[in-house]
Design an enzyme around this catalytic site. Structure first.
Site, PDB file in Angstrom:
ATOM      1  N   GLY A  24      42.991  -0.556  29.176  1.00  0.00           N
ATOM      2  CA  GLY A  24      41.801  -0.084  28.490  1.00  0.00           C
ATOM      3  C   GLY A  24      40.721  -1.124  28.684  1.00  0.00           C
ATOM      4  O   GLY A  24      40.938  -2.135  29.379  1.00  0.00           O
ATOM      5  N   SER A  25      39.588  -0.931  28.041  1.00  0.00           N
ATOM      6  CA  SER A  25      38.457  -1.849  28.274  1.00  0.00           C
ATOM      7  C   SER A  25      38.810  -3.290  27.909  1.00  0.00           C
ATOM      8  O   SER A  25      38.442  -4.227  28.616  1.00  0.00           O
ATOM      9  CB  SER A  25      37.250  -1.379  27.477  1.00  0.00           C
ATOM     10  OG  SER A  25      37.639  -1.116  26.125  1.00  0.00           O
ATOM     11  N   GLU A  27      41.373  -4.963  28.247  1.00  0.00           N
ATOM     12  CA  GLU A  27      42.285  -5.667  29.174  1.00  0.00           C
ATOM     13  C   GLU A  27      41.610  -6.020  30.493  1.00  0.00           C
ATOM     14  O   GLU A  27      42.114  -6.846  31.261  1.00  0.00           O
ATOM     15  CB  GLU A  27      43.523  -4.802  29.485  1.00  0.00           C
ATOM     16  CG  GLU A  27      44.470  -4.636  28.302  1.00  0.00           C
ATOM     17  CD  GLU A  27      43.894  -3.763  27.215  1.00  0.00           C
ATOM     18  OE1 GLU A  27      43.365  -2.687  27.528  1.00  0.00           O
ATOM     19  OE2 GLU A  27      43.937  -4.170  26.035  1.00  0.00           O
ATOM     20  N   GLU A  46      52.374   4.208  27.320  1.00  0.00           N
ATOM     21  CA  GLU A  46      52.906   2.848  27.103  1.00  0.00           C
ATOM     22  C   GLU A  46      54.416   2.837  26.918  1.00  0.00           C
ATOM     23  O   GLU A  46      55.078   1.841  27.208  1.00  0.00           O
ATOM     24  CB  GLU A  46      52.206   2.199  25.915  1.00  0.00           C
ATOM     25  CG  GLU A  46      50.760   1.810  26.180  1.00  0.00           C
ATOM     26  CD  GLU A  46      49.763   2.971  26.050  1.00  0.00           C
ATOM     27  OE1 GLU A  46      50.200   4.123  25.795  1.00  0.00           O
ATOM     28  OE2 GLU A  46      48.563   2.722  26.208  1.00  0.00           O
ATOM     29  N   HIS A  69      47.208  -1.837  25.685  1.00  0.00           N
ATOM     30  CA  HIS A  69      45.841  -1.684  25.205  1.00  0.00           C
ATOM     31  C   HIS A  69      45.785  -1.744  23.681  1.00  0.00           C
ATOM     32  O   HIS A  69      46.199  -0.807  22.983  1.00  0.00           O
ATOM     33  CB  HIS A  69      45.287  -0.346  25.700  1.00  0.00           C
ATOM     34  CG  HIS A  69      43.867  -0.128  25.289  1.00  0.00           C
ATOM     35  ND1 HIS A  69      42.908  -1.109  25.391  1.00  0.00           N
ATOM     36  CD2 HIS A  69      43.222   0.954  24.771  1.00  0.00           C
ATOM     37  CE1 HIS A  69      41.752  -0.647  24.968  1.00  0.00           C
ATOM     38  NE2 HIS A  69      41.914   0.599  24.576  1.00  0.00           N
ATOM     39  N   HIS A 279      48.739 -34.424  13.313  1.00  0.00           N
ATOM     40  CA  HIS A 279      48.161 -34.153  11.995  1.00  0.00           C
ATOM     41  C   HIS A 279      46.636 -34.246  12.115  1.00  0.00           C
ATOM     42  O   HIS A 279      45.991 -33.262  12.403  1.00  0.00           O
ATOM     43  CB  HIS A 279      48.726 -35.150  10.968  1.00  0.00           C
ATOM     44  CG  HIS A 279      48.245 -34.925   9.573  1.00  0.00           C
ATOM     45  ND1 HIS A 279      48.534 -35.760   8.525  1.00  0.00           N
ATOM     46  CD2 HIS A 279      47.479 -33.943   9.046  1.00  0.00           C
ATOM     47  CE1 HIS A 279      47.992 -35.304   7.409  1.00  0.00           C
ATOM     48  NE2 HIS A 279      47.328 -34.210   7.707  1.00  0.00           N
ATOM     49  N   GLY A 400      54.482 -32.322   5.156  1.00  0.00           N
ATOM     50  CA  GLY A 400      53.297 -32.899   4.530  1.00  0.00           C
ATOM     51  C   GLY A 400      52.997 -32.255   3.184  1.00  0.00           C
ATOM     52  O   GLY A 400      52.031 -32.614   2.528  1.00  0.00           O
TER      53      GLY A 400
HETATM   54  N1  TPP Z   1      48.966 -30.313  -2.332  1.00  0.00           N
HETATM   55  C1  TPP Z   1      50.165 -30.329  -1.718  1.00  0.00           C
HETATM   56  C2  TPP Z   1      51.277 -29.484  -2.263  1.00  0.00           C
HETATM   57  N2  TPP Z   1      50.409 -31.078  -0.638  1.00  0.00           N
HETATM   58  C3  TPP Z   1      49.415 -31.824  -0.134  1.00  0.00           C
HETATM   59  N3  TPP Z   1      49.691 -32.522   0.987  1.00  0.00           N
HETATM   60  C4  TPP Z   1      48.150 -31.882  -0.768  1.00  0.00           C
HETATM   61  C5  TPP Z   1      47.973 -31.104  -1.872  1.00  0.00           C
HETATM   62  C6  TPP Z   1      46.998 -32.696  -0.182  1.00  0.00           C
HETATM   63  N4  TPP Z   1      47.245 -34.136  -0.276  1.00  0.00           N
HETATM   64  C7  TPP Z   1      47.680 -34.846   0.773  1.00  0.00           C
HETATM   65  S1  TPP Z   1      47.815 -36.464   0.469  1.00  0.00           S
HETATM   66  C8  TPP Z   1      47.299 -36.265  -1.123  1.00  0.00           C
HETATM   67  C9  TPP Z   1      47.026 -34.934  -1.387  1.00  0.00           C
HETATM   68  C10 TPP Z   1      46.577 -34.409  -2.686  1.00  0.00           C
HETATM   69  C11 TPP Z   1      47.155 -37.454  -2.016  1.00  0.00           C
HETATM   70  C12 TPP Z   1      48.441 -38.017  -2.513  1.00  0.00           C
HETATM   71  O1  TPP Z   1      48.129 -39.075  -3.340  1.00  0.00           O
HETATM   72  P1  TPP Z   1      49.146 -40.230  -3.676  1.00  0.00           P
HETATM   73  O2  TPP Z   1      50.515 -39.712  -3.810  1.00  0.00           O
HETATM   74  O3  TPP Z   1      48.600 -40.958  -4.850  1.00  0.00           O
HETATM   75  O4  TPP Z   1      49.154 -41.156  -2.413  1.00  0.00           O
HETATM   76  P2  TPP Z   1      47.989 -42.035  -1.763  1.00  0.00           P
HETATM   77  O5  TPP Z   1      47.367 -41.160  -0.715  1.00  0.00           O
HETATM   78  O6  TPP Z   1      47.025 -42.428  -2.839  1.00  0.00           O
HETATM   79  O7  TPP Z   1      48.721 -43.176  -1.169  1.00  0.00           O
END
Ligand code: TPP
Length: 525
Positions: A24-25, A27, A46, A69, A279, A400
């Site tokens: 089709g167009s 793609e 298809e 498509h 990150h 994280g």
């Molecule tokens: N909420 C969640 C569930 N996970 C996250 N990573 C964050 C928010 C964003 N975040 C990343 S680091 C951070 C936050 C809020 C600060 C953590 O602070 P702290 O444990 O005091 O460590 P510091 O950076 O001061 O050493």
């Protein structure tokens, strides 16, 4: 070079030069300027397109490429796709999408939620977040189909094909992914030959190795190779003694700094880690010019999505053991662990520098202590001071996402009473998992929580510097006392008043939970 040109060249190198489709167009921009060796097999519905590709793939024993498509063509393909799912045929389905700017306003032939449409049937489905990510995503679709033996699906906005590609985008051309339940002797021979031919190979070791109990074996491998050895970026378990003379540190989690750290190495062997868990966005070349990368992992999805390098999807432990057998033994050398630097000093007297806290832990805690660390801005200070020489000594929130540290420290203590457990927890992080103190109290677990009170979300302040957003609100958290919070949950809470007091507190063994709060200077990562 256009994104389309990179995609065509990638498909050519993968032997995917027969395209089964009904166009089709949306793609047409992908199908334009196809190199001569491509052939387009037109089907008139298809369902027939998919079944033709299915038969072709089964008879050749290789993946087959299908081009559909938008939503209507993808929908028409679904019935036929059910056969491919159960015959485990590795079909790579691609579909044209409206131009990016028109999807949200649902211009004609927008596939509103393209990946979701196909998800019950395909093993992997996506639409790249940017044009620059189209070639890598296409490679991921190909490798996912191969590794999972299931159709995969990629929707591509049609204006992406004529966007300009940069050098990082083209790195995908050299990608390949092989899989075997056990490392194949031919693959191993090739790897050994590559390592022996390398002028200056480097090792990058991931958390999976520690999870699999390979700490000692990978240490022996690094020694056998005499190779500079890094922890993989965003490391969630430590697979190598961090004061070992070959240890160069944990790789930073940015594209440019990783390439900088690996400068001078012609071959990088990544074991038990994704390539890579970046990150902070620090753009640059993926690798130094001329550096090759080989990844060994049993995580097929991680292998499929990597932006560069060759991957062997197999058991890293088996590869480590095979390499230990194949590589010649160097003359025995005494292992001289490196000495930590003198801890940095704080700028004011009423707080400690995080390095002083970590040096105190290193000096006072038994050598087999396990640490669960969730103190985000202090990781550089941590690695500068700590000395971990055993497997299963270090645990860190792998995504994280905060809230792992304090409860995980309780979990680690529950799992095994033989090794002391210390949680190193930031005052920000503590709040996401603070209720675990109650569980620790109820079970009378001998866990020590070192509460690093810097009154800030330090990591966010570091990011604010990096992103040029110093006025963003919500990065300070004054006014919390974790000693009284701990007492409220039934855990002993003590404030360390100075460095000597902290050291004295930590030197006392404990058979019940305790929280030691220490005021620290806010530092940058
Ligand atoms: N909420 C969640 C569930 N996970 C996250 N990573 C964050 C928010 C964003 N975040 C990343 S680091 C951070 C936050 C809020 C600060 C953590 O602070 P702290 O444990 O005091 O460590 P510091 O950076 O001061 O050493």
């Amino acid at each position: 070079m256009l994104i389309r040109t990179v995609a065509h060249e990638f498909l050519r190198r993968q032997g995917l030069t027969t395209i089964f489709g009904n166009p089709g167009s949306n793609e047409l921009p992908f199908l334009a300027e196809l190199p001569g060796e491509f052939r387009y097999v037109l089907g008139l519905h298809e369902g027939a397109v998919v079944s033709m590709a299915d038969g072709y793939a089964q008879a050749t024993g290789r993946p087959a490429l299908v081009n559909l498509h938008a939503a209507s063509g993808s929908g028409n393909a679904m019935g036929a796709l059910t056969n491919a799912v159960y015959s485990r045929t590795p079909l790579v389905l691609t579909a044209g999408q409206q131009v990016r700017s028109a999807i949200g306003l649902e211009a004609m032939l927008s596939n509103v939620d393209a990946a979701q449409l196909m998800r019950p049937l395909v093993g992997w489905a996506a639409e790249p977040a940017t044009a620059a990510d189209v070639p890598r995503s296409l490679a991921q679709a190909v490798f996912e189909a191969r590794l999972r033996r299931r159709p995969s699906y990629l929707s591509v906005p049609y204006d992406d094909w004529t966007a300009e590609a940069d050098a990082n985008t083209a790195a995908v051309l050299d990608r390949d992914v092989e899989r075997s339940a056990h490392p194949d002797p031919a693959q191993l021979d090739r790897l050994v030959a590559e390592l022996q031919a390398a002028r200056n190979p480097a090792l990058v070791l991931g958390g999976d190795l520690d999870t699999d109990g390979l700490f000692d074996e990978v240490t022996a491998l690094a020694e056998r190779m005499g190779a500079d050895t890094w922890g993989a970026p965003s490391l969630f378990r430590l697979p190598f003694p961090n004061r070992h003379p070959l240890f160069r540190g944990v790789l930073p989690a940015g594209i440019a700094p990783i390439a900088q750290a690996l400068e001078g190495h012609d071959l990088v062997l990544v074991l038990g880690a994704p390539v890579f868990r970046y990150h902070q966005h620090e753009p640059g070349d993926l690798l130094p010019a001329g550096t090759r990368l080989v990844q060994v992992t049993d995580d097929a999805e991680a292998a499929a999505r990597a932006p560069m390098g060759r991957a062997l999807v197999t058991d890293p432990g088996a590869v480590v053991r095979a390499l230990l057998k194949a590589l010649p033994e160097p003359p025995e050398q005494p292992r001289e662990y490196t000495t930590p630097a003198t801890p940095a000093q704080p700028r004011s007297d009423d707080v400690l520098h995080p390095e002083q806290v970590f040096a105190a832990l290193r000096d006072t805690q038994p050598a087999d202590t396990r640490y669960v660390v969730e103190s985000t801005s202090t990781s550089r200070a941590w690695w500068r001071q700590i000395d971990l020489r055993r497997g299963a000594s270090y645990f860190w929130p792998a995504s994280g996402g905060l809230g792992f540290g304090l409860p995980a420290a309780v979990g680690v203590a529950l799992a095994d009473g033989d090794r002391p457990v210390v949680g190193v927890i930031g005052d920000g992080s503590a709040n996401y998992g603070i209720t675990a103190l109650w569980t620790a109290a109820q079970h009378r677990l001998p866990v020590t929580v070192v509460l690093m009170r810097n009154g800030t979300y330090g990591a966010l302040q570091w990011f604010a510097d990096l992103l040029g957003t110093p006025d963003a609100p919500g990065t300070t958290i004054p006014g919390m006392d974790f000693t009284t919070i701990a007492e409220g949950y039934g855990v002993t809470g003590v404030q360390a008043t100075d460095l000597d007091h902290l050291r004295a507190l930590l030197a006392e063994p404990t058979d019940t939970p305790r929280l030691v709060q220490v005021d620290t200077e806010s530092t940058r990562l």
